[in-house]
Structure formats: C-alpha cells, structure tokens
Write an enzyme that holds these catalytic residues in place. Structure first.
Site, PDB file in Angstrom:
ATOM      1  CG  ASP A   1      -2.123  -0.850  -1.857  1.00  0.00           C
ATOM      2  OD1 ASP A   1      -1.470  -0.967  -2.901  1.00  0.00           O
ATOM      3  OD2 ASP A   1      -1.899   0.022  -0.988  1.00  0.00           O
TER       4      ASP A   1
HETATM    5  N1  URA Z   1      -2.588   4.587  -2.234  1.00  0.00           N
HETATM    6  C1  URA Z   1      -2.396   3.531  -1.427  1.00  0.00           C
HETATM    7  O1  URA Z   1      -1.663   3.604  -0.446  1.00  0.00           O
HETATM    8  N2  URA Z   1      -3.023   2.381  -1.736  1.00  0.00           N
HETATM    9  C2  URA Z   1      -3.859   2.250  -2.799  1.00  0.00           C
HETATM   10  O2  URA Z   1      -4.423   1.179  -3.026  1.00  0.00           O
HETATM   11  C3  URA Z   1      -4.050   3.373  -3.609  1.00  0.00           C
HETATM   12  C4  URA Z   1      -3.388   4.526  -3.315  1.00  0.00           C
END
Ligand code: URA
Length: 251
Positions: free
Chosen positions: A112
């Site tokens: 993310d």
């Molecule tokens: N899980 C999440 O919520 N975000 C990420 O970036 C990776 C795994």
C-alpha cells in the site's frame, strides 16, 4: 504476443529461434550454424537443438539478435509511494530505480501507499509469477504497529482465519508473534487486498505502521535506506524461485 509466449515457453531450440528472428529457412539456419556463425553467450554454437532461454545472449554473423539480461532487484519501499510502474499523480516505485533495463521491470507483488519494506522487481516473468501466484503459499512477514494493545487472542483468531465478508471467504491460517503491547510480526501465506489492515480491523484496532520484513527466506537488507535498492544475490533468487519454504503448514 512474443513476450507472452516466452512466459509459457521458457526455453526453445536455437534453430527455431534463428529461423523466426532471421526470417530464414531451416536450411539457411543450418548453414549458419555449421559455418560457426552463431554464438550463444559468447561461444560458437553448432548444435541446432541447443536449448536457449529468453535471457541467452545470441549473435548471428556478428549481429546481436537477443541480449536481454535477467534483472532481479530488492527495493526498500518508502512511505508515500505507489506500487506501480508509473502513476500520474504520485511517485511510483519505478521512479526510484535508475537501471538501464528499468522499462522492462515489473513488480512481484504490491504494498500500500504508506506501507514500507521489501518489494521485489524483475524482468523475469516466470519468476515474478511464481512469487505472486495465490496458490504458492509463499510466506510474507510484516511488522505491524497498532493503535491499541494486541492481546494473545489475536494469535488464535489469525490462526483460525478471519472472515472477509466482501470476498465471502476465511483467510488462510496466519502466524502472529507479539513483540510489544502494540507491536507484532504477522506472517501471511496469501496476499489479499489490504489484508493485514483488515485482519487487525476485525478487532477494531487500526494499523498505524506497516513494514514488510521478508518474503519466504529473503529478508530486506537492513543496509538499504528507504528508497534504495540492490541486485538480489544468486542464492536469494533461487530461494524465491517457486520455493514454498516458509509457507509450510502451521502446526
Ligand atoms: N496488507 C496490507 O494491509 N497492506 C499492505 O501493504 C500489505 C499487506
């Protein structure tokens, strides 16, 4: 189309490749080979059945026909950066890479916008597919910092699986190691949208910081500052090549 075929057929016969690249007949290709006019990875090759791969260096009559080198990188993804090759509004992880084959690279998985940590990039489609395939069960470990305390019952619930209403499924067993009242390591063997945040969300405990520490047996190199990258070592590439490794079933 040709790139797609390479993913399905990682090696092919040298004479077939020459016929298609040189638009020549089988006889013409045979003569080139017999005349010592073809080199594979720098050495004269006369065997028409020699198997060559998409990253073999191939020359014919002194001209370079194929010169793609396989590139495997680990990047320390910083916050505020999109896991995409390009993005109209924000900096993308590829903007951080200064490499002659940058345009060929793609990502083996995503993080993310504000998640930090280990991200893998390569121009080897077979390798990145093996890492990202959902059924592969490759372990991905995250360091998670939360707003509220992480109590031991989280570990039991994560091991049993969390129901995700939107997908109508229960998550695969995951491993939680509590390091401090609001800090834990979570290992997943699958990769669903915002999975870590949603798992902690099921306890109404927001994730404040998320960092990917490792994929399978390969850990983020601690000498890499956010935004820096380095080439993977041959043993790291091999460890990630379809290795279920740390994805062994939980006890
Ligand atoms: N899980 C999440 O919520 N975000 C990420 O970036 C990776 C795994």
């Amino acid at each position: 189309m040709r790139g797609f075929l390479w993913v399905l057929i990682p090696v092919m016969r040298l004479d077939r490749l020459l016929e298609s690249r040189l638009a020549s007949s089988a006889r013409q290709v045979r003569l080139l080979l017999l005349g010592g006019e073809v080199r594979v990875d720098g050495a004269v090759e006369r065997d028409p059945r020699r198997q060559v791969g998409k990253f073999s260096r191939i020359e014919a009559e002194g001209a370079l026909l194929q010169a793609r080198e396989a590139v495997y990188l680990m990047l320390h993804k910083p916050r505020g950066c999109v896991s995409a090759t390009r993005d109209a509004r924000h900096r993308s992880v590829l903007d951080l890479v200064d490499h002659p084959q940058r345009e060929e690279l793609h990502l083996a998985g995503r993080l993310d916008f504000n998640t930090t940590g280990l991200l893998l990039l390569s121009n080897d489609g077979d390798w990145t597919s093996a890492i990202t395939q959902p059924g592969q069960g490759m372990a991905k470990t995250y360091r998670v910092e939360t707003r509220d305390e992480i109590t031991p019952d989280y570990a039991e619930r994560f091991r049993a699986g969390i129901f995700f209403r939107y997908e109508n499924l229960v998550t695969q067993p995951a491993e939680l190691r509590i390091l401090a009242p609001r800090l834990a390591l979570l290992t997943l063997f699958e990769g669903r949208y915002h999975q870590v945040k949603r798992m902690f969300g099921s306890f109404r405990n927001p994730v404040l910081a998320l960092h990917r520490v490792s994929i399978a047996e390969v850990a983020l190199d601690e000498s890499l500052a956010p935004g820096e990258y380095r080439a993977l070592l041959p043993e790291e590439i091999a460890l990630l090549r379809g290795a279920p490794s740390a994805g062994d079933p939980l006890p």
